[in-house]
Design an enzyme around this catalytic site. Structure first.
Site, PDB file in Angstrom:
ATOM      1  N   TYR A 111      12.968 -16.832  -8.285  1.00 49.82           N
ATOM      2  CA  TYR A 111      12.789 -16.517  -9.695  1.00 49.82           C
ATOM      3  C   TYR A 111      13.167 -15.079 -10.048  1.00 49.82           C
ATOM      4  O   TYR A 111      13.153 -14.707 -11.221  1.00 49.82           O
ATOM      5  CB  TYR A 111      11.348 -16.803 -10.122  1.00 49.82           C
ATOM      6  N   GLU A 197      -1.164 -37.010  10.291  1.00 50.33           N
ATOM      7  CA  GLU A 197      -0.072 -36.928   9.325  1.00 50.33           C
ATOM      8  C   GLU A 197      -0.573 -36.739   7.897  1.00 50.33           C
ATOM      9  O   GLU A 197      -0.087 -35.870   7.166  1.00 50.33           O
ATOM     10  CB  GLU A 197       0.775 -38.209   9.407  1.00 50.33           C
ATOM     11  N   ASP A 249       2.026 -42.524  11.159  1.00 46.46           N
ATOM     12  CA  ASP A 249       2.364 -43.919  10.893  1.00 46.46           C
ATOM     13  C   ASP A 249       3.543 -44.346  11.760  1.00 46.46           C
ATOM     14  O   ASP A 249       4.415 -43.538  12.092  1.00 46.46           O
ATOM     15  CB  ASP A 249       2.739 -44.102   9.418  1.00 46.46           C
TER      16      ASP A 249
END
Length: 346
Positions: A111, A197, A249
């Protein structure tokens, strides 16, 4: 004649990291100014890295990664002028942060010149280039990310003058410090480290008072882990010498997150003819036989991967071999999303 600059290692006694980086910045800019004053076109040579496994007999514990190529930036190539401009602008901001002993995020830097940088990825690339040129890690530039990881369990440590005492309330979540290099006085009576996770799984463990019943430390990167989370995990393992386990997963995203912890940042598009689907296949096989990948390339911050990866971390949870082993019915499976199909190349 063209001037040329590459990051060089000093033979002098090793100074403080901040002073070393500031000296390297001065050397870098002085070389460029001298070339311009003498009518030469500066040439910036940036090492390129590919981190990959070569020893199939043991888990990857490489002490460092060596450059496998070099990229040359010059004002003579029109398509590289903007990239050099960005690199020098970011370098000026970094120099000011170091001189004033302040810290800024990558987003803060973006920015400052949004019209010139145009995209956050442009700034990220410049910061990576600067780290390679200055031979340092990102935190040595005083550039930090907004921390998103959490930790709980049988652990106590300090950061600057703040003390994090997780032991008194082991199932209470604490934010992982952004300035990991300032973490000191790490004390623990845990028996292992568990990395999960998802934040939802972390919260479930907290609600169930998991750490009250199990002498462990639980960490989550809330999905893909940021650099502070990975550095903090590496610090805990190096300091406490505890085994680490990762619960993810059994899907492409879980494999990718697991590889990010174990091997470092993974490039989605491999530099070989292997598709990501086959990369996932190799990942599965390597963990099942407790060996390591023989051909899977990792770039994007490979120069600093020794401080970020945890090759000794073990995969726990549902494995592909469990599907047949436990006769898991088809209704227990979820179809791949469109993004998942694109990710795997199916």
């Amino acid at each position: 004649m063209e001037g040329k600059y590459r990051g060089r290692r000093s033979l002098q006694p090793k100074p403080e990291p901040g002073d070393s980086v500031k000296n390297n910045i001065k050397e870098f800019t002085r070389a460029i100014v001298e070339d311009l004053c003498k009518g030469r076109s500066p040439v910036i040579s940036i090492d390129r890295f590919s981190s990959y496994c070569t020893n199939s007999d043991s888990i990857c514990c490489c002490s460092s990664d060596f450059p496998n190529g070099r990229e040359i930036l010059t004002f003579k190539r029109e398509n590289q002028v903007h990239r050099i401009d960005v690199l020098l602008r970011v370098l000026l901001i970094v120099q000011k942060l170091l001189q004033e002993n302040k810290h800024g995020s990558k987003r803060d830097i973006y920015y400052m010149h949004p019209a010139v940088f145009s995209d956050q990825a442009v700034v990220d690339r410049a910061i990576n280039d600067i780290c390679i040129l200055m031979q340092c890690s990102r935190h040595n530039l005083n550039v930090v990310s907004v921390g998103k990881g959490f930790v709980m369990g049988w652990l106590r440590f300090s950061e600057s003058e703040k003390i994090f005492d997780c032991i008194n309330r082991p199932s209470t979540a604490h934010p992982i410090p952004v300035h990991v290099e300032e973490v000191k006085d790490v004390v623990s009576v845990a028996k292992y480290i568990l990395v999960v996770e998802k934040e939802s799984v972390f919260q479930r463990l907290a609600n169930d008072q998991f750490c009250n019943k199990n002498r462990c430390i639980v960490i989550t990167g809330r999905g893909y882990p940021d650099i502070p989370t990975r550095r903090f995990l590496r610090l805990l393992i190096d300091t406490l010498h505890l085994p680490a386990y990762c619960l993810v997963d059994c899907d492409p995203y879980g494999f990718d997150i697991l590889c990010t912890y174990r091997f470092g940042s993974m490039v989605r598009h491999l530099d070989t003819e292997l598709s990501t689907f086959y990369a996932c296949f190799y990942i599965i096989v390597s963990f099942l036989i407790q060996s390591k990948l023989t051909l899977l390339l990792f770039k994007q911050m490979a120069y600093d991967s020794k401080n970020l990866r945890v090759p000794e971390i073990k995969w726990i949870g549902v494995l592909p071999s469990d599907f047949d082993k436990y006769c898991i019915p088809n209704q227990c499976f979820l179809p791949l999303t469109l993004e998942g199909e694109k990710w795997t190349g199916l």
